[in-house]
Motif scaffolding. Structure first.
Motif, PDB file in Angstrom:
ATOM      1  N   VAL A 114      -3.714  -5.648   4.596  1.00 49.27           N
ATOM      2  CA  VAL A 114      -4.495  -4.429   4.424  1.00 49.27           C
ATOM      3  C   VAL A 114      -5.620  -4.390   5.446  1.00 49.27           C
ATOM      4  N   ALA A 164      -4.818  -7.637  -1.338  1.00 44.08           N
ATOM      5  CA  ALA A 164      -4.030  -8.080  -0.189  1.00 44.08           C
ATOM      6  C   ALA A 164      -3.944  -9.590  -0.048  1.00 44.08           C
ATOM      7  N   ALA A 182      -1.406  -0.255  -3.349  1.00 49.11           N
ATOM      8  CA  ALA A 182      -1.536  -1.663  -2.970  1.00 49.11           C
ATOM      9  C   ALA A 182      -1.201  -2.554  -4.163  1.00 49.11           C
ATOM     10  N   SER A 239      -7.834  -2.266  -2.507  1.00 51.39           N
ATOM     11  CA  SER A 239      -6.766  -2.581  -1.551  1.00 51.39           C
ATOM     12  C   SER A 239      -6.949  -3.945  -0.884  1.00 51.39           C
ATOM     13  N   GLU A 253      -5.402   2.166   2.849  1.00 50.11           N
ATOM     14  CA  GLU A 253      -4.471   2.257   1.728  1.00 50.11           C
ATOM     15  C   GLU A 253      -5.115   2.743   0.433  1.00 50.11           C
ATOM     16  N   GLU A 257       1.206  -8.364   1.463  1.00 53.35           N
ATOM     17  CA  GLU A 257       0.492  -7.207   1.995  1.00 53.35           C
ATOM     18  C   GLU A 257      -0.598  -7.606   2.978  1.00 53.35           C
TER      19      GLU A 257
END
Length: 254
Positions: free
Chosen positions: A180, A193, A168, A189, A163, A178
């Protein structure tokens, strides 16, 4: 040399297969040329990690599976590198957790989106989102801010492998949970996450799928316990420690 011509007993077999898939993705118009550079950076971090799934990454994969099984509207975001590297594996994960697949690209063209969608269908996907472009991620001026209204915009959980850090962060600002997949514990990212999986995509995606199948009959309370027991900061720290404390003593020539 094609992928099937690479000898399986070569000490760098997995790495050579990965490189070939990215190269083939560029030739098919699936992966951007910038994706070659991104792949090289990821491979370097994987080498430093010892090209193995850390126990902390396995725990993250299990937490990711539980998170996806608890989700109401999970979506897996697919870019050119993901499509080239793990199309079948990504489709299998989507099926295991009942998630939508959505193509989302930084170097966006409608033709590339169609090619990737067709590529995913060739590997078993029934429906692929990303062509409507009738939704948005606020705060992003580039093409990755354009999403499907009934896909990523409406999702409660988004898997964002490989990502861009700014997207993100923007998804986090929208309140998305999220997951990741990234090999760099210092990248924005995974640090953004809820569930950072510090592992190679080719190991991580099937691992999440396996955990999802293992947890398929778990109760919501059991799934929530798996999620609650996972510590994102510890996963990041474990990956960084593995990189800093690793040894090249047993390394193979690239």
């Amino acid at each position: 040399m094609t992928e099937t011509e690479i000898p399986e007993d070569h000490p760098r077999y997995a790495s050579l297969v990965t490189r070939h898939r990215i190269e083939a993705g560029v030739e098919r118009g699936i992966t951007s040329k910038q994706g070659l550079i991104a792949q090289g950076r990821g491979e370097a971090f994987d080498y430093l990690l010892g090209e193995r799934t850390l126990p902390s990454a396995d725990a993250a994969a299990r937490a990711a599976a539980a998170t996806l099984l608890l989700a109401d509207r999970p979506v897996i975001s697919v870019n050119g590198n993901v499509a080239a590297l793990a199309p079948s594996e990504t489709v299998a994960l989507a099926e295991a957790v009942d998630a939508d697949l959505e193509v989302n690209l930084f170097n966006h063209t409608d033709e590339r989106v169609r090619r990737i969608a067709d590529h995913l269908r060739d590997h078993g996907a029934e429906e692929v989102k990303g062509l409507a472009g009738d939704g948005e991620i606020p705060g992003l001026d580039h093409a990755r801010g354009v999403v499907d209204a009934d896909g990523i915009e409406a999702a409660d959980v988004v898997v964002v492998p490989l990502e861009d850090g700014d997207r993100a962060a923007a998804l986090d600002a929208m309140g998305k949970t999220e997951i990741v997949i990234d090999l760099n514990p210092g990248s924005r990212s995974p640090r953004t996450a809820d569930v950072p999986i510090l592992d190679n995509l080719l190991r991580a995606v099937p691992n999440v799928t396996d955990h999802a199948r293992d947890l398929a009959d778990a109760t919501p309370a059991e799934l929530e316990r798996v999620v609650d027991e996972f510590d994102a900061a510890e996963a990041l720290d474990a990956a960084e420690a593995a990189i800093r404390e690793g040894s090249f003593a047993d390394g193979d020539d690239a």
